[in-house]
Design a protein around this motif. Sequence first.
Motif, PDB file in Angstrom:
ATOM      1  N   GLN A 290       0.902  -1.152   0.041  1.00 51.64           N
ATOM      2  CA  GLN A 290      -0.044   0.168   0.051  1.00 51.64           C
ATOM      3  C   GLN A 290       0.901   1.184   0.326  1.00 51.64           C
ATOM      4  O   GLN A 290       0.761   2.187  -0.808  1.00 51.64           O
ATOM      5  N   ALA A 291       2.127   1.118   0.888  1.00 57.93           N
ATOM      6  CA  ALA A 291       2.887   2.345   0.753  1.00 57.93           C
ATOM      7  C   ALA A 291       3.587   2.666  -0.410  1.00 57.93           C
ATOM      8  O   ALA A 291       3.652   3.660  -1.176  1.00 57.93           O
TER       9      ALA A 291
ATOM     10  N   GLY B  38       1.831   4.567  -3.104  1.00 60.88           N
ATOM     11  CA  GLY B  38       1.548   5.827  -2.677  1.00 60.88           C
ATOM     12  C   GLY B  38       0.639   6.265  -1.334  1.00 60.88           C
ATOM     13  O   GLY B  38       0.369   7.484  -1.075  1.00 60.88           O
ATOM     14  N   SER B  39       0.201   5.263  -0.634  1.00 60.32           N
ATOM     15  CA  SER B  39      -0.515   5.652   0.636  1.00 60.32           C
ATOM     16  C   SER B  39       0.253   5.864   1.678  1.00 60.32           C
ATOM     17  O   SER B  39       1.330   5.194   1.942  1.00 60.32           O
ATOM     18  N   ALA B  40       0.048   7.000   2.524  1.00 59.00           N
ATOM     19  CA  ALA B  40       0.766   7.399   3.791  1.00 59.00           C
ATOM     20  C   ALA B  40      -0.171   7.220   4.808  1.00 59.00           C
ATOM     21  O   ALA B  40       0.266   7.736   6.056  1.00 59.00           O
ATOM     22  N   ALA B  41      -0.906   6.331   4.748  1.00 60.80           N
ATOM     23  CA  ALA B  41      -2.024   6.071   5.903  1.00 60.80           C
ATOM     24  C   ALA B  41      -1.575   5.330   6.926  1.00 60.80           C
ATOM     25  O   ALA B  41      -1.997   5.171   8.147  1.00 60.80           O
TER      26      ALA B  41
ATOM     27  N   ALA C  33       6.736   6.275   3.698  1.00 60.98           N
ATOM     28  CA  ALA C  33       5.827   7.044   3.041  1.00 60.98           C
ATOM     29  C   ALA C  33       5.361   8.134   4.269  1.00 60.98           C
ATOM     30  O   ALA C  33       4.932   9.233   3.721  1.00 60.98           O
ATOM     31  N   SER C  34       5.521   7.961   5.446  1.00 57.25           N
ATOM     32  CA  SER C  34       5.272   9.187   6.506  1.00 57.25           C
ATOM     33  C   SER C  34       6.263  10.192   5.888  1.00 57.25           C
ATOM     34  O   SER C  34       5.849  11.497   6.109  1.00 57.25           O
TER      35      SER C  34
ATOM     36  N   SER D  43       5.563  12.040   2.784  1.00 55.53           N
ATOM     37  CA  SER D  43       4.147  12.859   2.887  1.00 55.53           C
ATOM     38  C   SER D  43       4.626  14.316   3.805  1.00 55.53           C
ATOM     39  O   SER D  43       4.260  15.403   3.274  1.00 55.53           O
TER      40      SER D  43
ATOM     41  N   VAL E  80       5.554   9.952  -2.182  1.00 58.49           N
ATOM     42  CA  VAL E  80       5.212   8.832  -1.147  1.00 58.49           C
ATOM     43  C   VAL E  80       5.644   7.590  -1.660  1.00 58.49           C
ATOM     44  O   VAL E  80       6.280   6.919  -0.784  1.00 58.49           O
ATOM     45  N   ALA E  81       5.561   7.076  -2.907  1.00 61.05           N
ATOM     46  CA  ALA E  81       5.838   5.777  -3.108  1.00 61.05           C
ATOM     47  C   ALA E  81       7.156   5.677  -3.405  1.00 61.05           C
ATOM     48  O   ALA E  81       8.009   4.736  -2.859  1.00 61.05           O
TER      49      ALA E  81
END
Length: 433
Positions: free
Chosen positions: A311-312, A315-318, A353-354, A357, A363-364
């Motif tokens: 997921q990271a 491109g997800s930084a969640a 990713a964090s 961001s 992010v990716a």
Amino acid sequence: MPQHCAAAADRATQSSSVRSDHGRATLLERATGRAAHLIRWALLAGFVGCAAGALSAAFIETLDWATTSREARDWLVWLLPLAGLAVGIAYHHGGKGLERGSNLIIEQIHEHNTGIPLRMSPLIFAGSTVSHLFGASVGREGAALQLAAGVADPVGRRIGLNGPDRSLLLVTAIAGGFGSVFGVPVTGAVFALEVQRVGRIRYEGIIPAFVASIVGDATVRALGVEHTHYPSLPSFEWSFPLAWRMVLLGLAAGLVATGFVALTHRVRDTLNRLVRWYPLRPALGGVAVAALVLVFGWRDHQGLSIHLAQQAFAGSAAGFWPAKPLLTAVSVGSGFVGGEVIPMIVTGALLGASVGSLLGANVALCAMVGSVAVLAGAANTPLACVILGVELFGGSGVVLFGLACAVAYVSSGHRGIYGAQTVSAHKSGDGRG
């Protein structure tokens, strides 16, 4: 010319001819000896690679089953303390001393005195499967290394290898195990040559390490077992602002690696001091991990958690990155078995990713670089981790991997996930650690 002068000249000519013939014979003997040495080690490495690949293929399939079974049965996490007790009893009665795992292998590379028993392989296979099935946060590289070493060293002793040769065979086993379980043959070889000492690479093992890693990877693929697929690095434009972001990411990765190693040792030392009966330690670790998972809803952080890294990479930084190293430190520190490499890769991906961001970067891209940078700091293997990034994500990011891994390595201290590593060259360069 006087007769005695002619005789002297003849003797000189004959002596020169004899020396020349002797020189040619010596060169031929050396070349023959080297060829025999290389052939011998190539054959040994080929055997180790085949064995490691077959074991890794079976192990990958078994862990896939364990992960699927756990994800379909949420209630299994309630049994994690009992699973820890079972793992602890197995090692306490069937493999006392083998709980040191990969550190035992590295110790024997340096000392080659007691050896690695054959029972290490079934113990780590079963123990890792149980750990994953019930939800401990552990990896699989440690198990792959131990599976290979548990077969290689007994064979080495059986065929009469001396201490230094058994040491080299264990390096070969590490290469075969790592390369085959991850599908990264070049990384597997370099990792094996680099991991046993901080600051030194064991070049005399380069041929057997590469042969074992390549054969191991080929064996897994020939058996039809698929490795995890990783995406290609997104396009980027090299610039000084990007370079500084990589430096900051590498620094963060080194600090996180240091924190993880310190926490793992703190958990282990505390339990060793307070709990005398070994099987109770992973049982208590299971209580702690299950409680954290259930209270904070960290089910995604159980087992390998590769999907979080994916997921990271997308491109997800969640993702909440501290959860993974915390659960892994408690799991590994208390006595669950499997390894720390994949948890470090996942931690690095979420951290990257964090940081990406926060810094306004891709992010990716930062997730991919972070995944290998944290491992470089935790395992003290920067070169292997740069190559790992290339093999997983593509060669276009080699400069980014190199920069971040170098910074992570020098900022992480000398203590890593493999405590048996000896320090051959201090990172500070002044001999003061």
